[in-house]
Design a protein around this motif. Structure first.
Motif, short mmCIF file in Angstrom:
data_model
loop_
_atom_site.label_atom_id
_atom_site.label_comp_id
_atom_site.label_asym_id
_atom_site.label_seq_id
_atom_site.Cartn_x
_atom_site.Cartn_y
_atom_site.Cartn_z
N ILE A 115 10.77 -17.16 32.48
CA ILE A 115 9.89 -17.74 31.47
C ILE A 115 10.70 -18.45 30.39
O ILE A 115 10.37 -19.58 29.98
CB ILE A 115 9.00 -16.64 30.84
CG1 ILE A 115 7.99 -16.13 31.87
CG2 ILE A 115 8.28 -17.17 29.60
CD1 ILE A 115 7.25 -14.87 31.43
N ASP B 32 4.40 -20.52 21.30
CA ASP B 32 3.99 -21.17 22.54
C ASP B 32 3.49 -20.15 23.56
O ASP B 32 2.54 -20.43 24.31
CB ASP B 32 5.15 -21.97 23.13
CG ASP B 32 5.41 -23.26 22.38
OD1 ASP B 32 4.56 -23.65 21.55
OD2 ASP B 32 6.46 -23.89 22.62
N ARG B 33 4.12 -18.98 23.59
CA ARG B 33 3.70 -17.96 24.54
C ARG B 33 2.31 -17.41 24.18
O ARG B 33 1.51 -17.12 25.06
CB ARG B 33 4.71 -16.81 24.57
CG ARG B 33 6.00 -17.13 25.29
CD ARG B 33 5.78 -17.46 26.75
NE ARG B 33 5.23 -16.33 27.48
CZ ARG B 33 4.60 -16.43 28.65
NH1 ARG B 33 4.39 -17.62 29.19
NH2 ARG B 33 4.14 -15.38 29.26
N ASP C 52 12.24 -21.70 31.78
CA ASP C 52 11.22 -22.75 31.89
C ASP C 52 10.87 -23.32 30.53
O ASP C 52 10.65 -24.53 30.38
CB ASP C 52 9.95 -22.20 32.57
CG ASP C 52 10.16 -21.92 34.05
OD1 ASP C 52 11.16 -22.41 34.62
OD2 ASP C 52 9.33 -21.20 34.64
N TRP C 53 10.80 -22.46 29.52
CA TRP C 53 10.47 -22.93 28.16
C TRP C 53 11.53 -23.88 27.64
O TRP C 53 11.21 -24.94 27.10
CB TRP C 53 10.30 -21.75 27.22
CG TRP C 53 9.88 -22.15 25.83
CD1 TRP C 53 8.62 -22.47 25.40
CD2 TRP C 53 10.75 -22.32 24.69
NE1 TRP C 53 8.64 -22.80 24.06
CE2 TRP C 53 9.93 -22.73 23.60
CE3 TRP C 53 12.10 -22.16 24.48
CZ2 TRP C 53 10.44 -22.98 22.32
CZ3 TRP C 53 12.62 -22.40 23.21
CH2 TRP C 53 11.80 -22.81 22.15
N LYS D 28 -0.11 -19.05 22.82
CA LYS D 28 -1.06 -20.07 23.26
C LYS D 28 -1.22 -20.06 24.78
O LYS D 28 -2.32 -20.21 25.32
CB LYS D 28 -0.62 -21.44 22.78
CG LYS D 28 -0.65 -21.57 21.26
CD LYS D 28 0.05 -22.83 20.79
CE LYS D 28 0.16 -22.86 19.26
NZ LYS D 28 0.94 -24.03 18.78
N ALA D 29 -0.12 -19.85 25.49
CA ALA D 29 -0.16 -19.84 26.95
C ALA D 29 -0.91 -18.61 27.48
O ALA D 29 -1.59 -18.68 28.51
CB ALA D 29 1.26 -19.86 27.52
N LEU D 30 -0.78 -17.48 26.78
CA LEU D 30 -1.41 -16.24 27.23
C LEU D 30 -2.82 -16.05 26.70
O LEU D 30 -3.55 -15.16 27.16
CB LEU D 30 -0.55 -15.04 26.78
CG LEU D 30 0.84 -14.92 27.42
CD1 LEU D 30 1.64 -13.84 26.71
CD2 LEU D 30 0.72 -14.60 28.91
N SER E 79 11.12 -27.32 29.05
CA SER E 79 9.93 -28.12 28.76
C SER E 79 9.63 -28.31 27.27
O SER E 79 9.07 -29.34 26.87
CB SER E 79 8.70 -27.47 29.42
OG SER E 79 8.49 -26.15 28.92
N ALA E 80 9.99 -27.35 26.44
CA ALA E 80 9.64 -27.42 25.01
C ALA E 80 10.48 -28.47 24.29
O ALA E 80 11.62 -28.75 24.67
CB ALA E 80 9.83 -26.04 24.37
N THR F 55 4.37 -10.83 23.53
CA THR F 55 4.86 -11.97 24.32
C THR F 55 6.17 -11.68 25.05
O THR F 55 6.57 -12.45 25.92
CB THR F 55 5.06 -13.20 23.41
OG1 THR F 55 5.96 -12.86 22.34
CG2 THR F 55 3.74 -13.67 22.84
N GLN G 61 -6.03 -15.22 28.74
CA GLN G 61 -6.12 -13.85 29.28
C GLN G 61 -6.52 -12.84 28.22
O GLN G 61 -6.77 -11.68 28.53
CB GLN G 61 -4.78 -13.44 29.88
CG GLN G 61 -4.24 -14.37 30.96
CD GLN G 61 -2.81 -14.04 31.33
OE1 GLN G 61 -2.41 -12.88 31.33
NE2 GLN G 61 -2.03 -15.06 31.66
#
Length: 317
Positions: free
Chosen positions: A129, A73-74, A132-133, A76-78, A136-137, A117, A81
């Motif tokens: 981080i 997931d990290r 938060d994961w 994909k989130a990053l 939500s995950a 990550t 950038q």
């Protein structure tokens, strides 16, 4: 009759999600023996150390380790950038959802993903981080937050041990700072009693404020033979109770149960394909082979998830 009723009620309060049987009785007998002052197997409170693996022992580890799901997931989130990741392995396979391609990158690829990550940020930033994961995950099979997929019987076991003077620790191959934000809420185990793998961390000043910066390089792997080393370095006492679920816990089980005096090793055997998963010798996550083969000769108890537990998780909300 009143005494008998009272005794039965008290018994039902101990490990209530464990079915009556040899496994539950062996655990209760051990705890009663080591806490019976004046008895031949009595163990002083300061030596009542219990260590638990985490992945597959306290929470579910399939279809992938929770931290591995976090890494994916990290990435994909990053990705926005890092446009170069679209062409570079192992990031390319992750972004394309190609798990076979990712597997082909081997351990080197997994480590590279973890470093990208998990490093390059402060410990406080990483803590936020991770928190938060977990909020939500959702797990792909159960559609529930990963934080809800802890095993009720094992949480009861932790509580039971602590109620009898044990100090409980997590000793896991997972990242120590991935687990610490969650363990106190999940298991009642504070962060200082969590031992895990770690990446290098250094002290530095940023805008004249002291911080701890996580560097993208491995410092210590708390798995296999690393577990006894980690226990000795952090706890300084050999545990008398140890719980694991895979061959990654083999050396910890061997070392903990080889000490003098009464000791107990237990292994969570995943046998429930309906309520959780069924696997042992043939799996990529949580392989249980050597430890299961030697369990009987070494006096380790195999916990049969399907037959020893009346429930696995808390009920759906």
């Amino acid at each position: 009759m009143l005494l008998l009723t009272s005794t039965m009620a008290a018994a039902q309060q101990v490990l209530p999600s464990w079915k009556d049987g040899a496994t539950r009785q062996a655990i209760v007998d051990f705890v009663q023996a080591v806490t019976h002052e004046g008895g031949p197997k009595f163990v002083a409170v300061e030596d009542r150390i219990a260590v638990f693996d985490n992945d597959g022992t306290l929470w579910t580890e399939h279809p992938v380790y929770f931290q591995f799901a976090f890494i994916l997931d990290r990435v994909k989130a990053l990705a926005p950038q890092h446009p170069e990741w679209k062409e570079n392995e192992p990031f390319k396979s992750v972004l394309a959802g190609d798990m076979q391609g990712l597997a082909a990158s081997g351990e080197k690829g997994i480590v590279e993903l973890a470093m990208e990550t998990h490093g390059g940020m402060t410990t406080d930033e990483f803590n936020a981080i991770v928190t938060d994961w977990f909020a939500s995950a959702r797990h792909p099979k159960f559609k529930r937050p990963y934080s809800e997929l802890t095993f009720v019987p094992m949480r009861e076991l932790l509580d039971y041990l602590r109620a009898n003077g044990f100090k409980t620790y997590i000793v896991s191959g997972g990242g120590v700072e991935f687990m610490r934000p969650m363990t106190e809420k999940m298991y009642g185990i504070p962060p200082e009693q969590v031992i895990g793998s770690r990446i290098a961390t250094k002290y530095m000043l940023k805008d004249d404020k002291p911080i701890l910066m996580r560097e993208p390089k491995v410092d210590f792997i708390d798995d296999g033979p690393g577990k006894p080393v980690g226990i000795n370095a952090i706890i300084g006492r050999r545990p008398i109770f140890v719980a694991g679920n895979s061959d990654g816990d083999y050396e910890m089980l061997r070392w903990a149960t080889a000490g003098d005096g009464p000791r107990l090793g237990v292994i969570v055997h995943h046998t429930d394909e309906v309520r959780e998963y069924a696997y042992d010798r043939e799996t990529h996550f949580g392989k249980l082979d050597k430890a299961m083969t030697e369990a009987n000769q070494r006096g380790w108890i195999l916990i049969d998830m399907k037959n020893d537990w009346s429930k696995v998780y808390d009920a759906l909300p």
